[in-house]
Design a protein around this motif. Sequence first.
Motif, PDB file in Angstrom:
ATOM      1  N   MET A  98      21.808  78.132  24.135  1.00 43.17           N
ATOM      2  CA  MET A  98      23.416  78.303  24.003  1.00 43.17           C
ATOM      3  C   MET A  98      24.118  77.413  23.285  1.00 43.17           C
ATOM      4  SD  MET A  98      24.451  80.957  25.328  1.00 43.17           S
ATOM      5  CE  MET A  98      26.215  80.545  25.776  1.00 43.17           C
ATOM      6  N   TYR A  99      23.531  76.149  23.594  1.00 44.56           N
ATOM      7  CA  TYR A  99      24.234  74.828  22.862  1.00 44.56           C
ATOM      8  C   TYR A  99      24.058  75.112  21.360  1.00 44.56           C
ATOM      9  CZ  TYR A  99      24.349  70.243  21.120  1.00 44.56           C
ATOM     10  OH  TYR A  99      24.729  69.147  20.347  1.00 44.56           O
ATOM     11  N   THR A 148      26.575  78.083  20.447  1.00 45.39           N
ATOM     12  CA  THR A 148      28.149  77.750  20.446  1.00 45.39           C
ATOM     13  C   THR A 148      28.120  76.735  19.500  1.00 45.39           C
ATOM     14  OG1 THR A 148      27.457  76.445  22.205  1.00 45.39           O
ATOM     15  CG2 THR A 148      28.348  78.558  22.798  1.00 45.39           C
ATOM     16  N   LYS A 149      27.314  75.755  18.952  1.00 50.55           N
ATOM     17  CA  LYS A 149      27.825  74.706  18.007  1.00 50.55           C
ATOM     18  C   LYS A 149      28.224  75.592  16.662  1.00 50.55           C
ATOM     19  CE  LYS A 149      25.921  70.662  16.203  1.00 50.55           C
ATOM     20  NZ  LYS A 149      24.501  69.552  16.146  1.00 50.55           N
ATOM     21  N   ALA A 163      31.664  77.018  17.037  1.00 50.35           N
ATOM     22  CA  ALA A 163      32.630  75.968  17.050  1.00 50.35           C
ATOM     23  C   ALA A 163      32.849  75.421  15.811  1.00 50.35           C
ATOM     24  CB  ALA A 163      32.306  74.660  18.108  1.00 50.35           C
ATOM     25  N   PRO A 209      39.344  77.081  20.811  1.00 50.52           N
ATOM     26  CA  PRO A 209      37.992  76.888  20.208  1.00 50.52           C
ATOM     27  C   PRO A 209      37.298  75.768  20.511  1.00 50.52           C
ATOM     28  CG  PRO A 209      39.469  77.614  18.595  1.00 50.52           C
ATOM     29  CD  PRO A 209      40.284  77.426  19.766  1.00 50.52           C
ATOM     30  N   GLY A 210      35.765  75.769  20.947  1.00 56.21           N
ATOM     31  CA  GLY A 210      35.036  74.523  20.746  1.00 56.21           C
ATOM     32  C   GLY A 210      34.656  74.075  22.421  1.00 56.21           C
ATOM     33  N   MET A 211      35.527  74.623  23.424  1.00 57.67           N
ATOM     34  CA  MET A 211      35.444  74.538  24.808  1.00 57.67           C
ATOM     35  C   MET A 211      33.777  74.744  25.145  1.00 57.67           C
ATOM     36  SD  MET A 211      37.768  72.573  25.779  1.00 57.67           S
ATOM     37  CE  MET A 211      36.844  72.490  27.471  1.00 57.67           C
ATOM     38  N   MET A 212      33.515  76.125  24.775  1.00 54.92           N
ATOM     39  CA  MET A 212      32.044  76.593  25.026  1.00 54.92           C
ATOM     40  C   MET A 212      31.023  75.554  24.651  1.00 54.92           C
ATOM     41  SD  MET A 212      31.676  79.144  27.139  1.00 54.92           S
ATOM     42  CE  MET A 212      30.081  79.658  26.678  1.00 54.92           C
ATOM     43  N   TYR A 213      31.248  75.148  23.515  1.00 53.58           N
ATOM     44  CA  TYR A 213      30.401  74.088  22.830  1.00 53.58           C
ATOM     45  C   TYR A 213      30.417  72.798  23.741  1.00 53.58           C
ATOM     46  CZ  TYR A 213      29.032  70.462  19.407  1.00 53.58           C
ATOM     47  OH  TYR A 213      28.445  69.376  18.917  1.00 53.58           O
ATOM     48  N   THR A 258      28.433  73.811  26.802  1.00 49.73           N
ATOM     49  CA  THR A 258      26.838  74.062  26.767  1.00 49.73           C
ATOM     50  C   THR A 258      26.249  72.807  26.480  1.00 49.73           C
ATOM     51  OG1 THR A 258      27.340  75.005  24.725  1.00 49.73           O
ATOM     52  CG2 THR A 258      27.315  76.645  26.440  1.00 49.73           C
ATOM     53  N   LYS A 259      26.821  71.867  25.692  1.00 49.11           N
ATOM     54  CA  LYS A 259      26.433  70.563  25.242  1.00 49.11           C
ATOM     55  C   LYS A 259      25.733  69.887  26.432  1.00 49.11           C
ATOM     56  CE  LYS A 259      26.962  66.684  22.068  1.00 49.11           C
ATOM     57  NZ  LYS A 259      27.717  65.967  21.185  1.00 49.11           N
ATOM     58  N   ALA A 292      22.988  71.378  28.210  1.00 46.76           N
ATOM     59  CA  ALA A 292      21.908  71.339  27.447  1.00 46.76           C
ATOM     60  C   ALA A 292      21.333  69.789  27.698  1.00 46.76           C
ATOM     61  CB  ALA A 292      21.984  71.770  25.900  1.00 46.76           C
ATOM     62  N   ILE A 318      20.624  78.438  31.034  1.00 50.04           N
ATOM     63  CA  ILE A 318      21.687  79.290  31.388  1.00 50.04           C
ATOM     64  C   ILE A 318      21.258  80.800  31.516  1.00 50.04           C
ATOM     65  CG2 ILE A 318      24.137  79.998  30.676  1.00 50.04           C
ATOM     66  CD1 ILE A 318      23.963  77.227  29.091  1.00 50.04           C
TER      67      ILE A 318
END
Lengths: 217, 217
Positions: free
Chosen positions: A17-18, A21-22, A25, B14-18, B21-22, B25, B31
């Motif tokens: 997922m990381y 989503t990277k 992003a 944008p980017g919050m999910m990244y 999930t970072k 991870a 997940i």
Amino acid sequence: MTSHAISTTVADRPGMMYGLTKVLAAHEADIKYVDIHQGDPHSEVYFEFTLTDSSVEAVLRDIRELPGVSRAGETPTFGKIYGKRIIVMGGGAQVGMVAMGAIAEADRHNIRGERISIDTIPLVGEHDLAAAVRATARLPRVKLLVLAGSLMGGEITAAVKEVRETGLRVISLNMAGSVPEAADLVVSDPVQAGVMAVMAVADTAKFDLMRQLKRRY
Amino acid sequence: MTSHAISTTVADRPGMMYGLTKVLAAHEADIKYVDIHQGDPHSEVYFEFTLTDSSVEAVLRDIRELPGVSRAGETPTFGKIYGKRIIVMGGGAQVGMVAMGAIAEADRHNIRGERISIDTIPLVGEHDLAAAVRATARLPRVKLLVLAGSLMGGEITAAVKEVRETGLRVISLNMAGSVPEAADLVVSDPVQAGVMAVMAVADTAKFDLMRQLKRRY
């Protein structure tokens, strides 16, 4: 801004997922919805997102280059397929009658281009029902909740007040307990409650039922 | 290995999910489920995951330090609340009757500790129905699909074969068209089809209906 849905087949391991989503992003994708369908050794991950500058082809190209990704492609969005959701919960006999009314009415609107799904859970007990009411506010695409039972109050009433604050509308059957007091609309006949629930969320309906705030039928 | 669910309030950008999930991870979280409930200016993001070495407290601590995160905490999982899902789709009249049977039967099992939800969409047309059938394989926690109509075939039959290959079980009403041939089980009475659908997925049921492969009732 363009809306897209993609489905990817990935190795079932932490960190995937990381990686996904990277990439999203990096393309400044605004993610609206994520679904994971877990399998062994491969999982399906589904995303809905909007893009401003990037193209979905560029996103898919970068995703396909990630280690562990075996497939990635565009797919129709759930919003287009399942649309708005109405959730009915409470005792089985009454949930069934509300569902009957709601399904028959949704059929009439879906034929005219709406997409309304009716989801139900027959469930009893103050604690379990209150937890289920609170969870509806976290479920995707839920527009309205119908509480179908003969006696609901206490913690369930507190949960109804909480979810109404998040913008969810609540119809209650006319019943014992304090839940009807906390609802937007109170209806005595369960079939009519289901029909009214659909009318309240349908864009194809001719009038807005919820304007009749706190009315009882 | 421990299972957890967390809910976070984050800035809608944008980017919050990244970012989220970072952190997951980094803790080697696997997940299982993600839900986004979008709001303006704040969105709720919900995760279910398993941890092997890290603690959920350590995950939450790191998430709270991310820019844009205003709240993060543990919450009960959807699996505990809504459990297994049965999806009923087709024409309104028949979907309503299947739902009645399934809801009444689910009530009996849920009282004994099961968690079975019945979800429905009244929908007509070969193309729309085929798309909805294919989408069920991507929806979380779906165990069984019931097709309730009077005539289904063509592209819908192809979609039924595809989702059965992913492990989803399919009950069809006895109807015209080729869909009954492609289903696991064919039932004439819609109420009984709903009851059997619940019996097939309930751990509290005493026998496995689906062993009776390709039987017609």
